[in-house]
Design a protein around this motif. Structure first.
Motif, PDB file in Angstrom:
ATOM      1  N   GLN A  19      28.789  46.706  45.448  1.00 24.62           N
ATOM      2  CA  GLN A  19      29.819  45.509  45.329  1.00 24.62           C
ATOM      3  C   GLN A  19      29.822  44.764  46.736  1.00 24.62           C
ATOM      4  O   GLN A  19      30.086  43.361  46.756  1.00 24.62           O
ATOM      5  CB  GLN A  19      31.370  46.195  45.022  1.00 24.62           C
TER       6      GLN A  19
ATOM      7  N   GLN B 202      31.407  44.513  39.093  1.00 20.76           N
ATOM      8  CA  GLN B 202      32.107  45.709  39.855  1.00 20.76           C
ATOM      9  C   GLN B 202      31.562  47.075  39.187  1.00 20.76           C
ATOM     10  O   GLN B 202      31.071  48.066  39.812  1.00 20.76           O
ATOM     11  CB  GLN B 202      33.616  45.737  39.856  1.00 20.76           C
TER      12      GLN B 202
ATOM     13  N   HIS C  70      34.832  41.701  34.230  1.00 13.57           N
ATOM     14  CA  HIS C  70      35.570  42.879  34.387  1.00 13.57           C
ATOM     15  C   HIS C  70      36.799  43.409  33.897  1.00 13.57           C
ATOM     16  O   HIS C  70      37.196  44.176  33.258  1.00 13.57           O
ATOM     17  CB  HIS C  70      35.629  43.466  35.749  1.00 13.57           C
TER      18      HIS C  70
END
Length: 417
Positions: free
Chosen positions: A275, A354, A383
């Motif tokens: 990330q 993510q 997400h």
């Protein structure tokens, strides 16, 4: 969202001083974030807290906040729960609650920046508190007034201090899902996460059991053992961290079905490096190379033989204590998920940076011989399972949207089948 400042001690329930406290909080915020009068702001802390954060440290934190979220523009509204006050505040780059905890003598015991908590007029028909260990979960129960399918979904949050709606910016994915299910005859229960309502209960010995697992299990047991819900099928839905920990929740809760929304199949610390590297490519000014190297260093230490339960939190990823990381290092979600014999639904968005397709494929490969496991891929969803376009980035979370209808239809079909 990570807490930008954590200062907390034991708090006390008080029913008075509301007007005084509201004004004190306004003055504190103005002194700290507008006037930059750090000495004055510091004087509002209780003596037990003031010694833990000297004036110079408070000044450094204030400067860091300025860089991350910009200057304060306006306080939009003020709400409170007992001695905890929430100042819904508009900054140049975002909107957050400044959460202040007052002592019996009207001094500050706690100061947090947290996602906005929506205060709605309590409805006895929907508000439900459930005892979980030494705390009380504060949640919302939605029951279909008609066409009740006798299915009840319990929501389990992602990482961070989330409210029951899993509010992120202007988005409330759990609320969107719960209301859609209600309109299709499906009951649900969603609650404020323990670290949101009781941050003081989380300490250096706490793990994801206290943060997530126990509350999900206790909520499931409440409905399983409640005569009013006899005949209901209990289903647990986990998002992100909630899905990551679902195999452990399933082992203890023994529900009927399990829903995995964007759950990581790889170790959490490995995802952190990925990330940070991705965010660095998006904007090196916000996530500089030094930050990437620091997270790599922390993760390398965490994965090394040098790591142990005495390792200081400041040397570990996310600033979480050693006990927290030790639990996760011993946890293998792919081994545990194979033990679940009940139907499972795995959903993943293609615009999720993510948790990614790598994780989705690992779950799929692990359960390739499980005929009851359903896998759904949504190319345009983030997400939060909200549709978007362009290169995925944190800006997606700042754009108001609704959980995708096709995902909701697929989810409902799985629950009802």
């Amino acid at each position: 969202m990570k807490k930008l400042l954590t200062l907390f001690l034991a708090v006390y329930s008080l029913l008075s001083f509301s007007q005084d406290r509201k004004e004190i909080g306004n003055t504190f915020i103005k002194a700290l974030l507008i006037d930059k009068n750090i000495e004055k702001a510091h004087s509002y802390f209780d003596s037990s807290v003031a010694g833990q954060i000297p004036v110079e440290q408070l000044k450094a934190v204030t400067e860091q906040l300025q860089g991350q979220i910009g200057g304060l523009k306006n306080i939009l509204e003020v709400n409170n729960e007992g001695n905890i006050y929430y100042y819904y505040t508009e900054f140049e780059k975002t909107k957050l609650d400044v959460q202040l905890t007052f002592s019996e003598g009207n001094k500050l015991l706690g100061f947090f920046l947290v996602p906005h908590k929506t205060f709605e007029k309590p409805d006895e028909k929907t508000t439900l508190k459930i005892k979980s260990d030494a705390i009380e979960l504060k949640g919302t129960l939605l029951l279909p007034p008609s066409n009740n399918k006798k299915k009840l979904v319990i929501f389990v949050h992602g990482s961070g201090a989330h409210d029951r709606d899993e509010t992120i910016g202007e988005n409330k994915p759990f609320k969107d899902i719960a209301e859609y299910l209600l309109n299709n005859g499906i009951a649900s229960y969603r609650y404020d996460k323990r670290t949101y309502t009781y941050p003081e209960s989380f300490n250096e010995k706490s793990t994801v059991e206290e943060e997530t697992i126990n509350d999900a299990v206790n909520a499931a047991n409440y409905f399983k053992n409640n005569a009013d819900f006899k005949g209901y099928q209990i289903i647990i839905l986990g998002h992100s961290q909630g899905a990551y920990l679902m195999p452990e929740i399933a082992k203890k809760a023994q529900a009927s079905k399990y829903i995995f929304m964007a759950g990581n199949a790889r170790p959490l610390q490995d995802l952190l490096v990925e990330q940070y590297e991705y965010l660095h490519t998006l904007d090196p000014t916000k996530v500089p190379a030094e930050a990437v190297e620091e997270i790599k260093k922390q993760v390398a230490f965490l994965n090394s033989s040098q790591f142990n339960l005495s390792s200081p939190a400041q040397e570990l990823s996310l600033g979480q204590p050693a006990a927290y990381w030790q639990y996760l290092k011993n946890y293998n979600q792919l081994n545990e998920v194979k033990k679940i014999k009940d139907p499972m639904f795995f959903a993943q968005g293609g615009r999720d940076y993510q948790v990614t397709e790598k994780d989705f494929n690992l779950w799929k490969e692990t359960l390739k011989n499980n005929k009851t496991a359903v896998f759904k891929w949504y190319p345009l969803l983030s997400h939060l399972f909200i549709a978007g376009s362009g290169k995925p980035s944190p800006k997606d979370y700042e754009t108001k949207g609704k959980v995708d209808k096709q995902f909701l239809k697929d989810l409902t079909q799985f629950i009802l089948q």
